[in-house]
Design a protein around this motif. Structure first.
Motif, PDB file in Angstrom:
ATOM      1  N   UNK A   6      52.851  78.469  69.704  1.00  0.00           N
ATOM      2  CA  UNK A   6      54.206  77.950  69.456  1.00  0.00           C
ATOM      3  C   UNK A   6      54.439  76.592  70.110  1.00  0.00           C
ATOM      4  N   UNK A   7      55.022  75.669  69.353  1.00  0.00           N
ATOM      5  CA  UNK A   7      55.263  74.317  69.837  1.00  0.00           C
ATOM      6  C   UNK A   7      54.143  73.356  69.562  1.00  0.00           C
ATOM      7  N   UNK A   8      52.943  73.856  69.223  1.00  0.00           N
ATOM      8  CA  UNK A   8      51.802  72.993  68.917  1.00  0.00           C
ATOM      9  C   UNK A   8      51.936  72.389  67.524  1.00  0.00           C
ATOM     10  N   UNK A   9      51.392  71.184  67.367  1.00  0.00           N
ATOM     11  CA  UNK A   9      51.319  70.533  66.068  1.00  0.00           C
ATOM     12  C   UNK A   9      49.863  70.195  65.768  1.00  0.00           C
ATOM     13  N   UNK A  10      49.433  70.500  64.558  1.00  0.00           N
ATOM     14  CA  UNK A  10      48.085  70.156  64.092  1.00  0.00           C
ATOM     15  C   UNK A  10      48.200  69.025  63.071  1.00  0.00           C
ATOM     16  N   UNK A  11      47.446  67.958  63.292  1.00  0.00           N
ATOM     17  CA  UNK A  11      47.361  66.860  62.328  1.00  0.00           C
ATOM     18  C   UNK A  11      46.069  67.004  61.537  1.00  0.00           C
ATOM     19  N   UNK A  12      46.179  67.036  60.196  1.00  0.00           N
ATOM     20  CA  UNK A  12      45.020  67.183  59.316  1.00  0.00           C
ATOM     21  C   UNK A  12      44.819  65.874  58.555  1.00  0.00           C
ATOM     22  N   UNK A  13      43.719  65.156  58.802  1.00  0.00           N
ATOM     23  CA  UNK A  13      43.485  63.895  58.096  1.00  0.00           C
ATOM     24  C   UNK A  13      43.205  64.117  56.615  1.00  0.00           C
ATOM     25  N   UNK A  14      43.399  63.095  55.834  1.00  0.00           N
ATOM     26  CA  UNK A  14      43.138  63.158  54.399  1.00  0.00           C
ATOM     27  C   UNK A  14      41.709  63.602  54.116  1.00  0.00           C
ATOM     28  N   UNK A  15      41.564  64.480  53.126  1.00  0.00           N
ATOM     29  CA  UNK A  15      40.298  64.932  52.563  1.00  0.00           C
ATOM     30  C   UNK A  15      39.509  65.888  53.458  1.00  0.00           C
ATOM     31  N   UNK A  16      40.033  66.260  54.606  1.00  0.00           N
ATOM     32  CA  UNK A  16      39.347  67.242  55.433  1.00  0.00           C
ATOM     33  C   UNK A  16      39.600  68.643  54.876  1.00  0.00           C
ATOM     34  N   UNK A  17      38.533  69.443  54.765  1.00  0.00           N
ATOM     35  CA  UNK A  17      38.658  70.845  54.397  1.00  0.00           C
ATOM     36  C   UNK A  17      39.305  71.605  55.556  1.00  0.00           C
ATOM     37  N   UNK A  18      40.226  72.507  55.243  1.00  0.00           N
ATOM     38  CA  UNK A  18      40.810  73.322  56.297  1.00  0.00           C
ATOM     39  C   UNK A  18      41.200  74.701  55.770  1.00  0.00           C
TER      40      UNK A  18
ATOM     41  N   UNK B  87      27.498  82.550  60.656  1.00  0.00           N
ATOM     42  CA  UNK B  87      27.073  81.153  60.631  1.00  0.00           C
ATOM     43  C   UNK B  87      26.131  80.817  61.784  1.00  0.00           C
ATOM     44  N   UNK B  88      25.200  79.927  61.512  1.00  0.00           N
ATOM     45  CA  UNK B  88      24.354  79.380  62.569  1.00  0.00           C
ATOM     46  C   UNK B  88      25.181  78.393  63.387  1.00  0.00           C
ATOM     47  N   UNK B  89      24.797  78.129  64.628  1.00  0.00           N
ATOM     48  CA  UNK B  89      25.590  77.216  65.469  1.00  0.00           C
ATOM     49  C   UNK B  89      25.860  75.866  64.808  1.00  0.00           C
ATOM     50  N   UNK B  90      24.854  75.327  64.110  1.00  0.00           N
ATOM     51  CA  UNK B  90      25.032  74.015  63.485  1.00  0.00           C
ATOM     52  C   UNK B  90      25.913  74.059  62.242  1.00  0.00           C
ATOM     53  N   UNK B  91      26.208  75.263  61.758  1.00  0.00           N
ATOM     54  CA  UNK B  91      27.054  75.403  60.575  1.00  0.00           C
ATOM     55  C   UNK B  91      28.523  75.653  60.916  1.00  0.00           C
ATOM     56  N   UNK B  92      28.808  75.883  62.176  1.00  0.00           N
ATOM     57  CA  UNK B  92      30.166  76.283  62.546  1.00  0.00           C
ATOM     58  C   UNK B  92      31.150  75.113  62.451  1.00  0.00           C
TER      59      UNK B  92
ATOM     60  N   UNK C   9      37.987  73.657  60.378  1.00  0.00           N
ATOM     61  CA  UNK C   9      37.916  72.371  59.685  1.00  0.00           C
ATOM     62  C   UNK C   9      36.468  71.969  59.405  1.00  0.00           C
ATOM     63  N   UNK C  10      36.262  71.332  58.260  1.00  0.00           N
ATOM     64  CA  UNK C  10      35.005  70.652  57.958  1.00  0.00           C
ATOM     65  C   UNK C  10      35.337  69.256  57.428  1.00  0.00           C
ATOM     66  N   UNK C  11      34.511  68.260  57.759  1.00  0.00           N
ATOM     67  CA  UNK C  11      34.774  66.898  57.282  1.00  0.00           C
ATOM     68  C   UNK C  11      34.587  66.784  55.774  1.00  0.00           C
TER      69      UNK C  11
END
Length: 287
Positions: A222-234, A209-214, A165-167
């Motif tokens: 299995x069973x996990x759910x990921x929530x992705x907020x609006x406009x976040x790159x993924x 990638x450099x550490x600050x770019x990661x 993810x990136x903001x």
């Protein structure tokens, strides 16, 4: 960076929106095992044609029966960018067997809007979407931003997925942003960009990638759910053969924006979301 593990979804998702990882001890808390196990899905829908996508082949879509896709996946386990079964017409039998956590249901305006729908009926119409996802190893989706300011949640029934993810304000390394424009009349935002496949990005871009770019990273089990907020790159890659489900969600954080973005495409839903904002006295702030 570490993925946020929530104890108060409303506070985090509304005031400080970030991707959120809901961990479950059992897939049965999200999926009905009698419906979503691969043998059951194959037995019920093996001869049904589903949409499969290819990032390499200019994002083209094809139709393939589930049985044929499973044969294909067994023969392409080490392929760099295999086809991905990614279908927006989820069978009603499967819809009845998937359940969002209560905290997500309580936060989702669409649950109130479509609360009176019949059992098993899709809660998504023209603009709002949901998908069945079945992918072999190394399939996935390259970096993108979900359209119309929708947020989304994604649940995994089988396999393992890797997320990056990136903001919104950070264009991911390796992604070429061509143009981000907004129609003055409709307010609809258009994103034009070129992104490598998820397999290529993780194997060729991420490792350099450099550490600050990661990015923010998550491993979904299995069973996990990921929530992705609006406009976040993924960006998502299937580390193993995987079966999952994804759907759009509208919260206080993105409701006003979604209503504006879909006003022309889906005027009924746009009006319903605006009414929900008023009825709930939503404490909304634009991003």
């Amino acid at each position: 960076m570490h993925l946020l593990i929530p104890d108060r979804f409303f506070r985090e998702a509304v005031r400080n929106p970030k991707p959120i990882h809901f961990r479950h001890s059992s897939t049965s808390q999200v999926f009905d095992p009698g419906t979503w196990s691969l043998p059951s899905v194959t037995s019920t829908f093996g001869t049904r044609a589903f949409t499969v996508i290819s990032h390499t082949l200019q994002q083209r879509q094809y139709k393939m029966t589930l049985n044929n896709y499973l044969d294909y996946s067994r023969a392409h386990q080490d392929f760099g960018d295999p086809l991905y079964l990614f279908d927006g017409n989820v069978p009603h039998e499967l819809l009845r067997g998937v359940k969002a956590p209560d905290v997500l249901k309580d936060a989702d305006f669409l649950e109130n809007i479509y609360g009176a729908r019949e059992e098993g009926e899709s809660s998504c119409r023209t603009a709002c979407r949901e998908w069945l996802q079945i992918g072999c190893k190394n399939s996935g989706t390259g970096f993108h931003v979900d359209p119309f300011h929708f947020s989304a949640w994604s649940a995994l029934a089988q396999g393992r997925k890797r997320w990056a993810f990136y903001p919104p304000q950070v264009v991911p390394p390796g992604v070429k942003a061509l143009r981000i424009s907004e129609d003055r009349k409709s307010g609809q935002e258009t994103w034009e960009y070129e992104a490598p496949t998820s397999f290529s990005w993780f194997n060729n871009v991420y490792r350099n990638l450099k550490p600050e770019e990661k990015p923010l990273l998550a491993i979904q089990e299995p069973g996990d759910i990921i929530f992705v907020p609006a406009r976040w790159w993924h960006c998502v890659i299937n580390d193993t053969f995987s079966v999952g489900y994804t759907r759009n969600i509208v919260t206080r954080n993105n409701a006003r924006r979604v209503a504006g973005q879909i006003a022309t495409l889906d005027p009924w839903l746009s009006r319903a979301i605006r009414e929900e904002i008023v009825d709930s006295h939503a404490d909304h702030r634009d991003q």
